[in-house]
Design a protein around this motif. Sequence first.
Motif, short mmCIF file in Angstrom:
data_model
loop_
_atom_site.label_atom_id
_atom_site.label_comp_id
_atom_site.label_asym_id
_atom_site.label_seq_id
_atom_site.Cartn_x
_atom_site.Cartn_y
_atom_site.Cartn_z
N TYR A 84 0.79 -1.29 0.13
CA TYR A 84 0.09 -0.07 0.05
C TYR A 84 0.78 1.13 -0.15
O TYR A 84 0.61 2.15 -0.74
N THR A 85 1.97 1.44 0.85
CA THR A 85 2.52 2.41 0.90
C THR A 85 3.69 2.70 -0.53
O THR A 85 3.77 3.78 -1.01
N ILE A 86 3.95 1.64 -1.12
CA ILE A 86 4.45 1.58 -2.31
C ILE A 86 3.63 1.89 -3.54
O ILE A 86 3.67 2.84 -4.16
N LEU A 87 2.46 1.23 -3.64
CA LEU A 87 1.44 1.93 -4.72
C LEU A 87 0.79 3.03 -4.43
O LEU A 87 0.16 3.56 -5.59
N ILE B 58 -6.01 1.86 -5.16
CA ILE B 58 -5.61 0.68 -4.61
C ILE B 58 -6.73 -0.43 -5.20
O ILE B 58 -6.50 -1.42 -5.63
N HIS B 79 -0.68 10.92 -7.36
CA HIS B 79 0.14 10.24 -6.54
C HIS B 79 1.68 10.83 -6.12
O HIS B 79 2.06 10.75 -5.06
N TYR B 84 0.23 8.36 2.01
CA TYR B 84 -0.34 7.49 2.54
C TYR B 84 0.41 6.70 3.75
O TYR B 84 1.38 6.13 3.66
N PRO B 86 -0.55 3.75 6.01
CA PRO B 86 -1.41 2.69 6.49
C PRO B 86 -1.66 2.38 7.85
O PRO B 86 -0.52 2.68 8.70
N PHE B 103 15.11 4.16 0.15
CA PHE B 103 14.16 3.30 -0.70
C PHE B 103 12.77 4.32 -1.17
O PHE B 103 12.68 4.30 -2.61
N TYR B 104 12.09 4.74 -0.31
CA TYR B 104 10.86 5.50 -0.68
C TYR B 104 11.27 6.69 -1.44
O TYR B 104 10.44 6.97 -2.28
N LEU B 107 11.56 5.86 -4.85
CA LEU B 107 10.20 5.91 -5.87
C LEU B 107 9.85 7.06 -6.37
O LEU B 107 8.96 7.31 -7.66
N GLN B 148 8.52 9.13 5.78
CA GLN B 148 8.77 8.66 4.48
C GLN B 148 7.27 9.26 3.96
O GLN B 148 7.42 9.50 2.67
#
Lengths: 263, 331
Positions: A84-87, B58, B79, B84, B86, B103-104, B107, B148
């Motif tokens: 979820y955090t990646i998408l 999602i 995005h 987000y 979770p 890593f994040y 992206l 993050q």
Amino acid sequence: MHAVFAIARTTIGEAIRRRVLLVILLIALLLLVVAPGMNVLTARQSQTVLTSLILGVLQLSSAVIAIVLTVYMLPNEVERRTIYTILSKPVLRWQFLLGKYLGAVGALGLMMAMMTGTMILVFALVQRGASTDLLTGLARVPIMFFVQMCLLAAVAVFFSTFVQPVVNFFLSGGVYLVGTVFGSLFSTISENQNLPMVAKIGSNLIMWLVPNFAQYNVQNSVINQGSVIVSEQVYYAQMVIYGIVYISILLLAGMLIFDRREV
Amino acid sequence: MNLAIETKKLVKTYKGRGGSGITVVDNLDLEVGAGEIFGFLGPNGAGKTTTIKILLGIIAATSGEAYVLGGEAGDIEVHRRLSYLPEKPYYYEYMTGLELMRFYASLFKIKDEAKCIELLRRVNLGNDFNRPISQYSKGMQQRVGLAQSLLNDPELLFLDEPTGGLDPIAHIEIRDLILQFREEGKTVFISSHELSDVERICDRVAIINKGQIVAQGRLEHLLAGGRVEITADGVDQAMHDALMAPERVVSLKSGRLILDIADTDDVNSILDSLRTKQCKVQSIIPRRKRLEDLFIEAVGADDVAKGRERGRMTEKGEAVAVTETKEEENV
């Protein structure tokens, strides 16, 4: 591709720390080291038996690693909510799937390289005076095994987009078995004139759908000194292309399914 | 109002066994203004996380429309401008806090290591970012999650139970961070069960039950209708009689008056009358309606209206129905 490689790197980092994979790798390395000791049990020519044994260990261990590595890859990401955090970042689903696959293949490559290095070292120590040609041949076989395992990993990743890990384990294992061992059986069935048409069509369909894993089993040319692969370089190139095409088809199908799947 | 989130008749139905469908989000109309801290409340299984997942693209909605930051929900360009966090997130535990940030960041194609460290410092992980995440406490994991989520300097943050299961100190730290986001002009969409937090930090809330909105609006409007209790000594019967009015509760005993009035009542003129008659005002206690009251009221009323049961456990572990329909049956 930035995101794909970032995900691949993370997947490798995680895979090489997974205990279950490390245990399988350790057992494989142990078997490769003790393999020469098993030679005393047989009267057959020691080099042939040793080569056959260590290549068998390498192939079987790689197949188990490839399946275990990939069947839990997507379900774990969903269960732990990392997906979820990646998408929710600017990452498309196909990028995520491709990154996971490349990461799995990278980790598999590292583990197979470790096993191959151990295998050649053990062989060179036990079979002192083994020719360079033999050692080179021995190093070439795992390359074909690696392509075979990449194909198997693609099969498992494809199934993981729509089935549960346990089912996937048996499905991918089954496909590998059919494509490796039972390929000739289905070939015989499809060519047998006495069998009903349904059986022949079924066999043909299975042969058409299931990747031909058996053609990557090039160890005979090393185990039996007499057997030679005609146009070896061309054959290897063809097999690599076959693998890439099949892997691409499987990944594309997986991406299409994963794109519509609710996670 | 410039909207950060808008949904129109949003529906999400999951296919059940035997072809029956389970509707988790049912004709949801939601509007969240830019720069707002919006609380999205509801009991377990109300459809909160499903709604967030739809807004993030999602999962797909069965029908209806969902827009986020002016684009369609799930748009990859959108995005880049949102984040987000979770509920109970898991991060790759072999990584250190800084590696996770890298890593994040990758992206988003961000290569700014100093920014990663700065954000980790902002969430009080300045001394711990080189430690593996496996050694982090729950609060630290939540804070690294928040760090993050700030990498892309988002305009909109979705926080799903951001303070759930945290100790009081970690709880306050996260709450303070969210308040900072408001000062930075970010829109924050919080799904939470921590009603006291929501009451303290949110501008507007929506309460969802079984996929439907049962209350929505600004907190001061939703929580209007509180009472004020005035206590005064030296009050005579004539004064008591003069204060009698509908919607007021007046009690007089031994010269002590206790007056319970709506907070919309004219408190000042009442106080003036008391002072004029030389009465001594002892206390003025405003009794504000709490979000918890509103939540229970709204969800309870919805359940009653739809004939649903909501149980309350007794000491023996037996469920006691609290809806009117069940009570009537018991009678």
